[in-house]
Design an enzyme around this catalytic site. Structure first.
Site, PDB file in Angstrom:
ATOM      1  N   GLU A  16      -8.474  10.331   6.058  1.00 29.22           N
ATOM      2  CA  GLU A  16      -7.202  10.305   6.794  1.00 29.22           C
ATOM      3  C   GLU A  16      -7.306   9.385   8.014  1.00 29.22           C
ATOM      4  OE1 GLU A  16      -4.377  13.974   7.557  1.00 29.22           O
ATOM      5  OE2 GLU A  16      -6.009  13.936   9.008  1.00 29.22           O
TER       6      GLU A  16
ATOM      7  N   HIS B 212       0.348 -10.347   4.366  1.00 26.54           N
ATOM      8  CA  HIS B 212       0.280  -9.377   5.471  1.00 26.54           C
ATOM      9  C   HIS B 212      -1.130  -8.808   5.665  1.00 26.54           C
ATOM     10  CE1 HIS B 212       4.532  -9.516   6.114  1.00 26.54           C
ATOM     11  NE2 HIS B 212       4.830  -9.070   4.917  1.00 26.54           N
TER      12      HIS B 212
ATOM     13  N   ASP C 153       7.732 -17.242   2.904  1.00 26.02           N
ATOM     14  CA  ASP C 153       8.219 -15.872   2.682  1.00 26.02           C
ATOM     15  C   ASP C 153       9.136 -15.476   3.849  1.00 26.02           C
ATOM     16  OD1 ASP C 153       7.184 -13.142   1.064  1.00 26.02           O
ATOM     17  OD2 ASP C 153       7.849 -12.741   3.119  1.00 26.02           O
TER      18      ASP C 153
ATOM     19  N   HIS D 283       9.134 -12.834   5.508  1.00 25.91           N
ATOM     20  CA  HIS D 283       8.398 -12.109   6.556  1.00 25.91           C
ATOM     21  C   HIS D 283       7.286 -12.964   7.144  1.00 25.91           C
ATOM     22  CE1 HIS D 283      10.094  -9.016   3.807  1.00 25.91           C
ATOM     23  NE2 HIS D 283      10.375  -8.413   4.950  1.00 25.91           N
TER      24      HIS D 283
ATOM     25  N   ASP E 108      11.992 -13.874  -0.776  1.00 23.67           N
ATOM     26  CA  ASP E 108      12.839 -12.845  -0.165  1.00 23.67           C
ATOM     27  C   ASP E 108      13.744 -13.420   0.921  1.00 23.67           C
ATOM     28  OD1 ASP E 108      10.480 -13.279   1.200  1.00 23.67           O
ATOM     29  OD2 ASP E 108       9.907 -11.170   1.335  1.00 23.67           O
TER      30      ASP E 108
ATOM     31  N   TYR F 247      12.339  -9.521  -3.531  1.00 22.11           N
ATOM     32  CA  TYR F 247      12.646  -8.152  -3.968  1.00 22.11           C
ATOM     33  C   TYR F 247      14.019  -7.999  -4.611  1.00 22.11           C
ATOM     34  CZ  TYR F 247       8.447  -7.966  -1.366  1.00 22.11           C
ATOM     35  OH  TYR F 247       7.173  -8.257  -0.955  1.00 22.11           O
TER      36      TYR F 247
HETATM   37 ZN   LIG Z   1       8.247 -10.925   2.446  1.00 16.39          ZN
END
Ligand SMILES: [Zn+2]
Length: 343
Positions: free
Chosen positions: A106, A159, A195, A197, A284, A323
């Site tokens: 965790e 990412h 992209d 992002h 995207d 997406y």
């Molecule tokens: Zn993206």
């Protein structure tokens, strides 16, 4: 243009994403790659090949050893705790807390995650490893003389940082490919991230280096994931100063505005004169993408593919996001066909 692809991407098939306070079917799902490879076949883009196996060393050349060890065992450790759902973090080493790595799964999830929408599930490591091999094989094809190759990577990678996963990404495929080029004779590599992002992971990996120029066009992080990196004043540090360039843009950005930033980016790449160009190819930016806010139309992808092709550089396309799944194949292949129309 040759496409590198493996069905092993399907091993990444998580059932849950935390979105809007609910667990939903992940936006990043296997059908994305199926639509893209289907379009590659439909238009006869070129041959489709399985990746070769370059092993773990090229991945360890980019990522932290403890992080890669963690990715390989996270699902098994999570399961052995008897948890019923997929693995996701619930606590982070936030401001003024220690950065000591916990032993419990965790705590390690929180240490190595930069976001919690992305779960770790059965097969995640295997698919991520295969995705990196797809990128590496594409890179090697360029080394062997190809002018351009499409590495149809899934899961995506931009990412994923030195020691963090999130945003559907576990291994930074574009960065692994860039390092492979450098380790096999290239002196300078440019990565252009189109992209929607910000490619926070790629920026993180090369931020203090001058052998990789990283340029990203993306939604302003004040308004868009990953929210905490990608501002225009982030330009690299040390010898890396000037080798990171960010073009954040606001909600509603249309193609003429986006393309103006692209033209500036391409001028910087031409000036840098890299031995090879890597495109982190996310589509995207499309107007009906469900988690993004740019307004590109399908024909615009063809146009900017030609803009990239006009540099006449050896170019590796590495698949990232996108997406609006019904249109992802058309938009992705439009970029590749636009590129080929001028090369
Ligand atoms: Zn993206």
């Amino acid at each position: 243009m040759e496409t590198i692809f493996t069905e092993r991407h399907k091993l990444r098939n998580s059932k849950t994403e935390l979105h809007g306070g609910e667990f939903v079917e992940p936006f990043e799902r296997p059908s994305r790659a199926e639509y893209i490879i289907g379009r590659v076949r439909d238009v006869g883009l070129g041959s489709i090949s399985e990746p070769d196996d370059f092993g773990l060393d090229p991945i360890r050349a980019i990522h932290d050893k403890g992080f890669i060890d963690f990715l390989q065992v996270a699902w098994d450790e999570w399961q052995s705790e008897g948890f019923k759902g997929e693995a996701l973090p619930t606590v982070w080493p936030a401001r003024r807390m220690t950065q000591r790595i916990p032993t419990h799964i965790e705590g390690r999830l929180g240490y190595y995650a930069l976001a919690c929408e992305t779960t770790i599930s059965d097969g995640t490591w295997e698919a991520s490893f295969a995705s990196a091999q797809v990128a590496l094989t594409g890179a090697q094809r360029l080394n062997d003389g190809a002018k351009a190759v499409f590495s149809l990577c899934r899961p995506p990678g931009h990412h994923a940082a030195i020691d963090m996963y999130g945003g559907y990404c576990f291994i930074n495929n574009a960065a692994v490919a860039a390092q492979h080029f450098l380790d096999t004779g290239s002196k300078r590599v440019a990565i252009l991230d189109v992209d929607f992002h910000h490619g926070n992971g790629t920026q993180d990996i090369f931020y203090e280096r001058d052998d990789v120029l990283f340029i990203s066009l993306h939604g302003d992080p004040l308004e868009a994931f990953p929210h905490f990196l990608g501002h225009a004043d982030e330009m690299g540090i040390g010898v890396g100063k000037g080798y990171t360039v960010n073009y954040p843009m606001p909600p509603g950005t249309d193609f003429p505005t986006w393309r103006a930033a692209l033209i500036k980016a391409l001028a910087k790449i031409a000036e840098y004169a890299p031995d090879v160009l890597i495109i982190s190819l996310g589509v995207d930016t499309f107007e009906t993408d469900p988690i993004s806010f740019f307004k590109l139309k399908s024909d615009d992808f063809t146009t900017y593919g030609a803009d990239i092709g006009s540099l006449h550089l050896p170019t590796l396309f590495v698949m990232e996001g996108g997406y609006d799944i019904a249109e992802i194949g058309v938009n992705t292949v439009n970029v590749l066909q636009g590129f080929e129309s001028v090369s």
